[in-house]
Motif scaffolding. Structure first.
Motif, short mmCIF file in Angstrom:
data_model
loop_
_atom_site.label_atom_id
_atom_site.label_comp_id
_atom_site.label_asym_id
_atom_site.label_seq_id
_atom_site.Cartn_x
_atom_site.Cartn_y
_atom_site.Cartn_z
N SER A 149 12.11 -9.88 11.36
CA SER A 149 13.10 -9.11 12.11
C SER A 149 13.05 -7.62 11.71
CB SER A 149 14.50 -9.67 11.86
OG SER A 149 15.49 -8.85 12.45
N ILE A 150 12.93 -7.38 10.40
CA ILE A 150 12.87 -5.98 9.92
C ILE A 150 11.64 -5.27 10.47
CG2 ILE A 150 12.49 -4.56 7.85
CD1 ILE A 150 14.27 -6.60 6.34
N GLN B 115 19.56 -6.10 5.26
CA GLN B 115 19.77 -7.53 5.50
C GLN B 115 20.24 -8.18 4.20
OE1 GLN B 115 19.29 -8.97 8.61
NE2 GLN B 115 18.93 -6.87 9.30
N VAL C 227 10.17 -1.10 17.00
CA VAL C 227 11.00 -0.60 18.09
C VAL C 227 11.53 0.80 17.77
CG1 VAL C 227 13.16 -0.97 19.36
CG2 VAL C 227 11.66 -2.90 18.87
N LYS C 228 11.98 0.97 16.52
CA LYS C 228 12.52 2.28 16.11
C LYS C 228 11.44 3.36 16.18
CE LYS C 228 15.05 4.58 12.38
NZ LYS C 228 14.21 5.78 12.42
N ASN D 204 10.94 4.24 19.78
CA ASN D 204 12.08 5.03 20.26
C ASN D 204 12.06 6.45 19.72
OD1 ASN D 204 13.06 2.88 21.75
ND2 ASN D 204 14.49 2.19 20.17
N ASP E 7 21.41 -0.83 7.90
CA ASP E 7 20.53 -1.85 8.46
C ASP E 7 20.08 -2.89 7.43
OD1 ASP E 7 20.57 -0.59 10.97
OD2 ASP E 7 18.98 0.78 10.36
N ASN F 138 12.07 -4.60 14.21
CA ASN F 138 12.99 -3.47 14.42
C ASN F 138 12.34 -2.13 14.07
OD1 ASN F 138 15.04 -5.16 15.25
ND2 ASN F 138 15.95 -5.34 13.20
#
Length: 532
Positions: free
Chosen positions: A123-124, A78, A130-131, A134, A76, A127
Motif C-alpha cells: 500500500s505504501i 501506517q 501515485v504521489k 501527482n 501517512d 501510494n
C-alpha cells in the motif's frame, strides 16, 4: 527500503519480532527498537518511520499517546498495534487514530504479522507511485501556468492592447475575479541579486525558491496574483476594492509586509514599489511599464523597503568632474592602511545619494575607479589578482542598488588594505619595501641600482644579491617590469605617442624602449595598442 520502528517495553518481544519477521525479504528496514513512546519520538528527530509497530501499555508514553504524536510528524504513517488487552475500548480508541491493524499478543503468529506487513508495504509503495505522478503533474501544470502568465505580462508591457475584453477575461482566469474594480500593480524585486543567486547555487534554484514564497503568500483567493516579468522583477496585481469600512491601501500593504517577512525567514531581502490603482487595461499597461523601467528610483531605494513610485528626477551635473578627487582619496587609503576607509567611502556614497546621479552614470564612474585602482596595484605587483578586470565589469554592471555598490567598494578597498598589510609583514624587509617605493616615485627617470643602494646605505653588490633572493628577480628586471606595465597602462588609457610614453618613463632612446617592450609583452607598442 520502507522504514519500521518497533516499540514495546518487553525486550523479549522486541527480540522475537526482530528475528521472526523476514524484514529484508519484505523490503523493510527496522531503524529502531524502542522501549517506550518517548524514545520513539526522540528517534523521529533524526529519522521518521513509514510503519510503526507498537504496544499499548508502555511507561512514560503509552501507545495511543505515541500514535497521536507521531501522526503529527508523519500523517501517512501506517500503525500496527500489539496488545495484551482484549478490550473494546482500546480497539475503539485505536480506530479513532486511524489504526487499521490491531493484533493480540496472545494469538500473535509471525506469519500473521508478516502478511499484515506485506499488505502495508504494498500500500505504501502504491501510494508513493501515485504521489510521484501527482507531484509530476502538478509541477508540469505549475510550469505551464507560470509560462502562460509570464507571456501574458510580457505581451502587456511590450505589445499594444488590441482586445480589451479578451485581456480582462484572461486576467480573471489568473485570479483577479472582479475586473470591474480598479487594480493596483506592485513590482517586487530581490536585493543583492548576485549574492542571493550565488547562495542558492544558481539562478534556477533561486527563482524556484522566490516563486514558491510569492505563490504561497499572494496567489490565493482574496489576495492577488503574481506574474514573473524577468529574473529580477515580479509583478503583483491586487483588486482595489473601495469601502467605508476598510482602507484598501492598508490591506495591500499588509499583504506585502507578510510577503517580505516570509522572504526574510529564508534569508532573502526583497523590496516592493507600489503604483496607483489602474481603472482599465490601458492604464495598467502604462503603470507597469513605468514600474519596470524606474531604474533610477530603485537604484536609490532602501533595501527591504515598501515604497511608492514617484516621478524621480536625477542630477544633470557631470559626475566625472569629481573623479580625480575621488581616485586620489581612495588610492591614499591603501598604502596608508587607513582604518577610516569606511568613513571615506560612506561619505562618497552619501554624496551620490544626495545628488542623485543617473544609475548608469554611477556604475560607470565606480567601475572606472575600481579598475584604475586594480590596474595600478596589479602593475606594481603589490597584490594577487583577487578582483580581475573582467569580473569587475560584470559585477558592477549587474548591481541594481547603490547599497550593493557601497558594500562592494567597502569589501574591495578592505581587501586591498589587508593585502597591503600582508605585504608589509611578509615583505621582504624594509629595504626592499623602500627600494620599490623609490622606483614607484621615479618611473619618469633613469633608475640605477647603485643610486638606490646608496640611498639605502647598502653595498651595491650586497643589495643586488639581497634583492634577487627576496623577490626572485634582479633589481634591473624589476624596474623594467614596472615600467613596461606602466607603459601598457598609458597605451590603454591615453593618446600619447610611443615617443612620449618612452620619454615619460625615462627612456631617451625610443628604439631601445620599443625593444624592451616587445621582449616583455611579445608585441611592439603599436601592435599592443591596436590589439586593445
Amino acid at each position: 527500503m520502507i522504514k519500521v520502528i518497533i516499540a514495546d517495553d518487553h525486550y523479549p518481544v522486541l527480540e522475537f519480532l526482530y528475528k521472526a519477521i523476514p524484514w529484508e525479504q519484505l523490503g523493510l528496514e527496522v531503524i529502531a527498537q524502542c522501549s517506550d513512546g518517548r524514545e520513539v519520538l526522540e528517534h523521529c528527530g533524526n529519522e521518521v518511520p513509514d510503519i510503526l509497530i507498537t504496544d499499548i501499555g508502555m511507561p512514560r508514553m503509552n501507545g495511543l499517546e505515541l500514535i497521536k504524536s507521531i501522526k503529527a510528524i508523519n500523517p501517512d504513517i501506517q500503525v500496527v498495534i500489539l496488545s495484551c488487552h482484549d478490550e473494546f475500548q482500546y480497539a475503539q480508541n485505536a480506530l479513532k487514530e486511524g489504526v487499521k491493524e490491531y493484533i493480540l499478543k496472545e494469538s500473535l503468529q509471525p506469519e500473521e504479522l508478516t502478511k499484515v506487513l506485506r499488505q502495508l508495504s504494498e500500500s505504501i509503495r502504491a501510494n508513493a507511485v501515485v504521489k510521484q505522478k501527482n507531484d509530476h503533474l502538478t509541477h508540469v501544470l505549475d510550469q505551464n501556468t507560470a509560462s502562460i502568465k509570464n507571456e501574458f505580462i510580457r505581451n502587456l508591457i511590450s505589445n499594444p492592447i488590441i482586445n480589451e475584453h479578451k485581456w480582462l477575461s484572461e486576467l480573471q482566469q489568473f485570479g483577479i475575479h472582479d475586473v470591474t474594480q480598479p487594480i493596483m500593480p506592485v513590482l517586487i524585486y530581490p536585493n543583492r541579486y548576485l549574492e542571493q543567486k550565488e547562495r542558492f547555487k544558481g539562478e534556477e534554484l533561486f527563482s524556484y525558491a522566490f516563486d514558491n514564497v510569492v505563490n504561497e503568500i499572494i496567489d490565493k483567493p482574496g489576495v492577488g496574483v503574481s506574474f514573473r516579468h524577468s529574473s529580477k522583477q515580479t509583478f503583483l496585481l491586487f483588486s482595489f476594492v473601495k469601502s467605508l469600512k476598510i482602507n484598501p491601501y492598508e490591506i495591500i500593504r499588509g499583504h506585502l509586509v507578510v510577503l517580505l517577512r516570509s522572504f526574510e525567514r529564508i534569508g532573502i531581502t526583497v523590496s516592493a514599489v507600489t503604483y496607483e490603482p489602474a481603472a482599465n487595461p490601458f492604464e495598467m499597461k502604462k503603470s507597469m511599464m513605468t514600474l519596470a523601467f524606474a531604474n533610477d528610483q530603485r537604484f536609490y531605494a532602501s533595501i527591504g523597503s515598501i515604497y511608492k513610485w514617484i516621478p524621480f528626477k536625477t542630477s544633470e551635473a557631470d559626475l566625472f568632474a569629481y573623479y580625480e578627487k575621488a581616485i586620489d582619496e581612495l588610492r591614499q587609503l591603501i598604502p596608508l592602511e587607513s582604518l577610516d576607509y569606511g568613513i571615506v567611502i560612506k561619505e562618497w556614497m552619501q554624496f551620490l545619494r544626495d545628488e542623485r546621479f543617473q544609475a548608469d552614470s554611477v556604475r560607470s564612474w565606480i567601475l572606472k575607479l575600481m579598475m584604475d585602482i586594480e590596474l595600478k596595484y596589479n602593475s606594481l605587483q603589490h597584490f594577487h589578482d583577487r578582483h580581475a578586470i573582467g569580473p569587475l565589469h560584470h559585477y558592477i554592471a549587474q548591481m541594481d542598488t547603490i547599497h550593493e555598490i557601497e558594500q562592494f567598494i567597502l569589501t574591495f578597498i578592505r581587501d586591498k588594505i589587508l593585502l597591503a598589510g600582508e605585504i608589509k609583514q611578509n615583505s621582504q624587509r624594509l629595504e626592499i619595501h623602500e627600494a620599490k617605493k623609490y622606483v614607484t616615485a621615479r618611473l619618469h627617470e633613469k633608475i640605477g641600482m647603485e643610486e638606490v643602494a646608496q640611498i639605502l646605505n647598502l653595498n651595491p653588490s650586497y643589495f643586488s644579491r639581497f634583492f634577487k633572493s627576496e623577490t626572485g628577480e634582479t633589481f634591473t628586471e624589476y624596474v623594467t617590469r614596472v615600467k613596461m606595465e606602466k607603459a601598457k597602462e598609458k597605451l590603454n588609457q591615453s593618446g600619447s605617442t610611443v615617443e612620449q610614453i618612452a620619454e615619460s618613463l625615462g627612456y631617451d632612446n625610443t628604439s631601445y624602449f620599443i625593444k624592451l617592450f616587445k621582449a616583455y609583452s611579445g608585441y611592439s607598442p603599436k601592435e599592443y595598442r591596436f590589439m586593445k
